[in-house]
Design a protein around this motif. Structure first.
Motif, short mmCIF file in Angstrom:
data_model
loop_
_atom_site.label_atom_id
_atom_site.label_comp_id
_atom_site.label_asym_id
_atom_site.label_seq_id
_atom_site.Cartn_x
_atom_site.Cartn_y
_atom_site.Cartn_z
N UNK A 25 0.85 -1.18 0.00
CA UNK A 25 0.00 0.00 0.00
C UNK A 25 0.88 1.23 0.00
N UNK A 26 0.54 2.21 -0.85
CA UNK A 26 1.26 3.47 -0.79
C UNK A 26 0.26 4.62 -0.83
N UNK A 42 -5.00 -1.82 -7.21
CA UNK A 42 -6.01 -0.77 -7.13
C UNK A 42 -5.40 0.63 -7.09
N UNK A 43 -6.23 1.59 -7.42
CA UNK A 43 -5.89 3.00 -7.27
C UNK A 43 -7.07 3.66 -6.57
N UNK A 44 -6.77 4.47 -5.57
CA UNK A 44 -7.82 5.13 -4.79
C UNK A 44 -7.50 6.61 -4.65
N UNK A 45 -8.55 7.42 -4.70
CA UNK A 45 -8.44 8.86 -4.47
C UNK A 45 -9.35 9.23 -3.31
N UNK A 46 -8.87 10.14 -2.46
CA UNK A 46 -9.65 10.63 -1.32
C UNK A 46 -9.90 12.12 -1.52
N UNK A 47 -11.16 12.51 -1.33
CA UNK A 47 -11.57 13.90 -1.52
C UNK A 47 -12.06 14.47 -0.20
N UNK A 48 -11.67 15.71 0.09
CA UNK A 48 -12.06 16.39 1.31
C UNK A 48 -13.45 16.97 1.23
N UNK A 49 -13.90 17.62 2.31
CA UNK A 49 -15.25 18.20 2.35
C UNK A 49 -15.51 19.21 1.25
N UNK A 50 -14.47 19.85 0.74
CA UNK A 50 -14.64 20.83 -0.33
C UNK A 50 -14.58 20.20 -1.72
N UNK A 51 -14.44 18.87 -1.80
CA UNK A 51 -14.40 18.17 -3.08
C UNK A 51 -13.02 18.08 -3.71
N UNK A 52 -12.02 18.69 -3.08
CA UNK A 52 -10.66 18.64 -3.62
C UNK A 52 -9.95 17.37 -3.17
N UNK A 87 -5.65 13.09 -1.02
CA UNK A 87 -4.71 11.98 -0.99
C UNK A 87 -5.06 11.01 -2.13
N UNK A 88 -4.05 10.27 -2.56
CA UNK A 88 -4.29 9.17 -3.50
C UNK A 88 -3.27 8.09 -3.20
N UNK A 89 -3.57 6.89 -3.66
CA UNK A 89 -2.65 5.80 -3.40
C UNK A 89 -2.96 4.59 -4.25
N UNK A 90 -2.10 3.61 -4.11
CA UNK A 90 -2.23 2.36 -4.85
C UNK A 90 -2.07 1.20 -3.88
N UNK A 91 -2.77 0.12 -4.17
CA UNK A 91 -2.69 -1.06 -3.32
C UNK A 91 -2.55 -2.33 -4.13
#
Length: 146
Positions: free
Chosen positions: A77-78, A106-116, A119-123
Motif C-alpha cells: 500500500x502506498x 487498485x488506485x484510490x483517491x480521497x476527496x475532502x469536504x470541499x471536493x478537492x 490523498x491518493x494511493x495504490x494497493x
C-alpha cells in the motif's frame, strides 16, 4: 452488498460507510470529526491511508451471490498526501487497475469536504481462497490464515 452481512468492525470504529459498490469500484464515506484529527487539527494521515486501503480492497471484493462474501489481504500500500482536510465528509473512490488469478491492483483517491483531492494511493491485494471469483464463498466458510 448483502444488507444482512454486518459491516467490518474496523469500518465501525472509524465511522466508514459504504456508499456505492459494484464490480471493480467502491465508494466509501467518512464523516470526519474531532476523533479523526491529529494535533494540528487536520484529519490524521492514518485515517486517509485507511480509506485508501479499504476503498481499494472493496473494489475487488464485490460479490454477486447474496449471503456470500469475498475476502482479501493487503500486501502493499502506498499513499501520497496532496492536501489537508478538516471536519466534514471525506469520500474515497477505489478502482481495480488490473487483476490476475490471485492478486489485484487498485488506485484510490480521497476527496475532502470541499471536493478537492487530499490523498491518493495504490494497493496490491491478494484474494483469500475462493474469493477470486465474483461468486465468493459462504460467509461462514473457514478463513485461511498465514
Amino acid at each position: 452488498m448483502d444488507e444482512a452481512l454486518p459491516p467490518a468492525p474496523y469500518h465501525e470504529l472509524l465511522g466508514i460507510t459504504l456508499l456505492e459498490w459494484r464490480d471493480g469500484y467502491a465508494k466509501l464515506g467518512l464523516a470526519a470529526g474531532r476523533q479523526h484529527m491529529n494535533r494540528s487539527g487536520i484529519v490524521h494521515g492514518g485515517v486517509m491511508l485507511s480509506l485508501i486501503d479499504q476503498a481499494g480492497a472493496y473494489a475487488g471484493l464485490y460479490c454477486t451471490v447474496p449471503g456470500n462474501i469475498r475476502r482479501a489481504v493487503t500486501v502493499d500500500l502506498d499513499c501520497r498526501f496532496t492536501g489537508q482536510a478538516g471536519e466534514g465528509q471525506l469520500i474515497a473512490e477505489g478502482r481495480i487497475v488490473t487483476a490476475g488469478n490471485s492478486v489485484f491492483f487498485t488506485r484510490t483517491e480521497v476527496f475532502g469536504p470541499d471536493g478537492k483531492m487530499v490523498a491518493f494511493g495504490a494497493g496490491t491485494h491478494r484474494w483469500r481462497r475462493g474469493s477470486n471469483t465474483p461468486e465468493g464463498v459462504p460467509v461462514d466458510a473457514p478463513v485461511e490464515r498465514g
